[in-house]
Design a protein around this motif. Structure first.
Motif, PDB file in Angstrom:
ATOM      1  N   VAL A 213     -26.895 -57.998 -17.643  1.00  0.00           N
ATOM      2  CA  VAL A 213     -27.871 -56.914 -17.537  1.00  0.00           C
ATOM      3  C   VAL A 213     -27.433 -55.737 -18.411  1.00  0.00           C
ATOM      4  O   VAL A 213     -26.249 -55.397 -18.492  1.00  0.00           O
ATOM      5  N   HIS A 214     -28.417 -55.116 -19.068  1.00  0.00           N
ATOM      6  CA  HIS A 214     -28.164 -53.881 -19.810  1.00  0.00           C
ATOM      7  C   HIS A 214     -29.023 -52.769 -19.217  1.00  0.00           C
ATOM      8  O   HIS A 214     -30.243 -52.930 -19.064  1.00  0.00           O
ATOM      9  N   VAL A 215     -28.390 -51.667 -18.875  1.00  0.00           N
ATOM     10  CA  VAL A 215     -29.076 -50.501 -18.315  1.00  0.00           C
ATOM     11  C   VAL A 215     -29.110 -49.418 -19.387  1.00  0.00           C
ATOM     12  O   VAL A 215     -28.073 -49.012 -19.902  1.00  0.00           O
ATOM     13  N   HIS A 216     -30.302 -48.971 -19.719  1.00  0.00           N
ATOM     14  CA  HIS A 216     -30.461 -47.911 -20.724  1.00  0.00           C
ATOM     15  C   HIS A 216     -31.171 -46.736 -20.069  1.00  0.00           C
ATOM     16  O   HIS A 216     -32.309 -46.863 -19.606  1.00  0.00           O
ATOM     17  N   LEU A 217     -30.505 -45.603 -20.019  1.00  0.00           N
ATOM     18  CA  LEU A 217     -31.079 -44.373 -19.489  1.00  0.00           C
ATOM     19  C   LEU A 217     -31.251 -43.405 -20.654  1.00  0.00           C
ATOM     20  O   LEU A 217     -30.277 -43.077 -21.341  1.00  0.00           O
TER      21      LEU A 217
END
Length: 255
Positions: A213-217
């Motif tokens: 998973v990649h989380v981009h904020l």
């Protein structure tokens, strides 16, 4: 479905550990850590900041555990623009972990949290001691949220009130816009993407994605609340601001 790819078994084990650590950590915060941290007398605002920094640090450590063990990668663009006095941070809510990242990286912020967390055995201690705001749907909740902004606190709100349905644009309730018009100096959107989806409303923890998973904020541009507040009566201004937020997030999902 190839579940052997991208260290799937490793991620399965450490996802279970992450959930276990989160629960144990909540109990430790409630029973041991926060009572020690709050033991020393201080003015109310200092005690509140102390509690929030402790909770925020715990969330930051949890995000680092997920990152260091290879469960996910993440990127936070524009973090330095969060945490200003009277700032209302609005964010979409694609996964359980976005709350961990936001509160972990903006530790002094207040937050409107689900009312059910106030009775959750793992989280009720931290959310109450940190004086987060219970989203019980009352008019008093809106007033309290506006009050903390006028006091100069930063406030995080998820206008959907629950996690986003995968593949669907966010549906924002008007409460966040009403809070902004009553008390915010500025509204700052945070756009959160979690790819592939995980820990949505429809996904239990053990449904591990085939790839990491990649989380981009991403912190968006500030919204001038005064422009809405001065242009129309409160109900109309609230609707217009809410529509603007909806269009911003719908456009981001299509980009």
């Amino acid at each position: 479905m190839n579940r052997r790819g991208d260290a799937w078994a490793w991620r399965f084990v450490f996802t279970g550990l992450a959930f276990a650590f989160f629960g144990v950590g909540g109990l430790l915060l409630r029973a041991v850590i926060l009572p020690v941290v709050m033991h020393w007398p201080a003015p109310p605002d200092v005690r509140r900041k102390r509690a929030r920094r402790t909770v925020g640090r715990a969330f930051w450590l949890h995000s680092q555990f997920m990152y260091r063990t290879g469960l996910l990668t993440y990127r936070f663009d524009g973090l330095e623009r969060l945490g200003r006095p009277g700032q209302l941070i609005v964010a979409n809510h694609p996964s359980l972990i976005d709350v961990v990242f936001l509160l972990g990286h903006v530790p002094d912020a207040n937050c409107v949290v689900k009312h059910s967390l106030w009775e959750n055995p793992y989280m009720r201690g931290p959310v109450r001691v940190a004086q987060y705001i219970s989203n019980d749907g009352s008019a008093e909740m809106l007033d309290r949220a506006a009050d903390v902004l006028r006091e100069g606190q930063t406030l995080i709100v998820f206008p959907e009130g629950t996690r986003t349905t995968p593949g669907q644009p966010p549906v924002f309730h008007r409460g966040a816009a009403a809070i902004a018009l009553r008390g915010a100096q500025v509204v700052t959107p945070v756009f959160i993407r979690v790819e592939p989806t995980t820990l949505t409303k429809a996904e239990p923890w053990y449904r591990i994605p085939d790839r990491r998973v990649h989380v981009h904020l991403r912190v968006g541009g500030d919204i001038d609340v005064a422009a809405y507040r001065d242009a129309a009566p409160a109900p109309i201004a609230s609707r217009r601001l809410n529509e603007h937020l909806h269009h911003l997030y719908a456009g981001d999902m299509q980009g």
